[in-house]
Design a protein around this motif. Sequence first.
Motif, PDB file in Angstrom:
ATOM      1  N   VAL A 105       0.637  -1.071   0.392  1.00 55.87           N
ATOM      2  CA  VAL A 105       0.262  -0.027  -0.277  1.00 55.87           C
ATOM      3  C   VAL A 105       0.495   1.142  -0.183  1.00 55.87           C
ATOM      4  N   VAL A 168      -3.000  -1.406  -5.638  1.00 53.72           N
ATOM      5  CA  VAL A 168      -3.465   0.392  -5.056  1.00 53.72           C
ATOM      6  C   VAL A 168      -2.608   1.410  -5.949  1.00 53.72           C
ATOM      7  N   ARG A 169      -1.476   0.891  -6.810  1.00 52.55           N
ATOM      8  CA  ARG A 169      -1.243   2.350  -7.709  1.00 52.55           C
ATOM      9  C   ARG A 169      -1.612   2.715  -8.812  1.00 52.55           C
ATOM     10  N   SER A 170      -3.290   1.290  -9.763  1.00 52.72           N
ATOM     11  CA  SER A 170      -3.575   1.860 -10.292  1.00 52.72           C
ATOM     12  C   SER A 170      -5.541   2.219  -9.815  1.00 52.72           C
ATOM     13  N   SER A 171      -5.460   2.172  -8.885  1.00 55.55           N
ATOM     14  CA  SER A 171      -6.602   2.452  -7.992  1.00 55.55           C
ATOM     15  C   SER A 171      -6.430   4.310  -7.505  1.00 55.55           C
ATOM     16  N   VAL A 172      -5.503   4.405  -7.010  1.00 58.10           N
ATOM     17  CA  VAL A 172      -4.899   6.206  -7.046  1.00 58.10           C
ATOM     18  C   VAL A 172      -4.434   6.932  -7.891  1.00 58.10           C
ATOM     19  N   VAL A 175      -8.404   7.285  -8.982  1.00 58.48           N
ATOM     20  CA  VAL A 175      -9.031   8.223  -8.146  1.00 58.48           C
ATOM     21  C   VAL A 175      -8.610   9.364  -7.345  1.00 58.48           C
ATOM     22  N   VAL A 199      -7.691   9.441  -0.391  1.00 56.54           N
ATOM     23  CA  VAL A 199      -7.583   8.663  -1.709  1.00 56.54           C
ATOM     24  C   VAL A 199      -7.452   7.511  -0.649  1.00 56.54           C
ATOM     25  N   THR A 202     -10.734   5.853  -0.233  1.00 51.78           N
ATOM     26  CA  THR A 202     -11.374   4.883  -1.525  1.00 51.78           C
ATOM     27  C   THR A 202     -10.934   3.907  -1.902  1.00 51.78           C
ATOM     28  N   VAL A 203      -9.860   3.367  -2.015  1.00 49.75           N
ATOM     29  CA  VAL A 203      -8.650   2.326  -2.226  1.00 49.75           C
ATOM     30  C   VAL A 203      -8.776   0.772  -1.118  1.00 49.75           C
ATOM     31  N   PRO A 206     -10.411  -2.754  -2.316  1.00 48.74           N
ATOM     32  CA  PRO A 206     -10.117  -4.382  -3.487  1.00 48.74           C
ATOM     33  C   PRO A 206      -8.880  -4.128  -2.788  1.00 48.74           C
ATOM     34  N   VAL A 207      -8.135  -3.817  -0.974  1.00 48.94           N
ATOM     35  CA  VAL A 207      -7.188  -4.159  -0.667  1.00 48.94           C
ATOM     36  C   VAL A 207      -7.217  -4.837  -0.101  1.00 48.94           C
TER      37      VAL A 207
END
Length: 297
Positions: A105, A168-172, A175, A199, A202-203, A206-207
Motif C-alpha cells: 500500500v 493500489v497504484r491503479s486505484s490511486v 481516484v 485516497v 477509496t482504495v 480492493p486492498v
Amino acid sequence: MRSTLERCRPIVEHPTLRTLARNRAAVAGAVVVAGLAVLAAVGPVLSPYDPTAQDLANRLRSPSLAHPLGTDQLGRDVATRLAAGARVSLGIALLVTGIRLALGVSVGLVAGYVGGWVDEVLMRVVDVLLAFPGIVLALVVAGVAGPSLRNLVLALAAVGWTTYARVVRSSVLEVRERAFVKASRLTGAPRRRVIRRHVLPTVAGPVVVLATLDLGGVILATAGLSFLGLGAQPPAPEWGTMLATGRHHLRDATWLVNAPGLAIVCAVLGANLLGDGVRDALDPEGEIERKSGGRRR
C-alpha cells in the motif's frame, strides 16, 4: 447494555455485512476460519499433553479416546500438535499478509499519487520482482537466509507485496483525477491529508479483498516451505513440518499426514471462500457479471 446494542446496530446492519451474510459460501468460510482460530487459541491450553514432549512408549498409536488423532513416531499427541501448529500457521499468515499489505500500500500510494520518475522507478522494481515466480523467489530467499520461521516470514513478505502495490497504484491513478480530490488539492490541503482523507478510503475495498484472498496462499506457501525444511524446525509443531515427518509412515500410520493435510485444506478453502464473499459484497457489479456469465446488463 441497551446503549451498547444500539451503538453496534449500524455496524451489524451495514449493507456490506448483510450482503456477506446472505452468501452461504462466505459464511461457511468464515465459520471454518473462526473454528481454526478458536482451535489455535484454546486447543493447546485445554489439551493435557505437551506438543513437544516425547513418549516413546506410546509411539504410533492409532486414534483412540485418549488420543483422538493418534500419536506420532515419538509418542506425541497429534491433536495437540495440530492445535499448536494452527497458532504457527495462522499467525504467520496474518503477519505476512500484514507486512505485504503495509509495504504494498505504501509503495502503491507513493507511485500512483506522486507519479513521474518516482512512479517509473518503483514500478520497474515491481516488474523485476513479478518476473520471477513468487514461490521460487521465496524459496531462494529462505534458502540463502537459512531455515527458520523468521526467515520464512521475511521471504514470503518480500515476494508478495508487489501485487498490492500494483492494485493500489491503479486505484490511486483513477481516484486522483476525481473532482473531489482535485478540489481538495486546489484548496491547499496538504498532500498527506488528501491521501489520508480521500485516497485511502477509496482504495481500501480492493486492498481488503486482496488481503483476504491472500491468506490462503500464504498458509499454503508456509506449509510448502516448511515441508521442504525451510520453515519451522523440529520439534516445533507446524502443519508443513508435520507432513514432512509423517510421510515416512504413510503405510503404517496414515493419520500422521491426514490430520495436518486436512487442516491445510480446510484453512485454505475457508480463507478462499471468505475472500470470494468479501469480493462479491464489495463489488456487487462484479458479482452480477460473474453470475450472468460475463455479460453486463
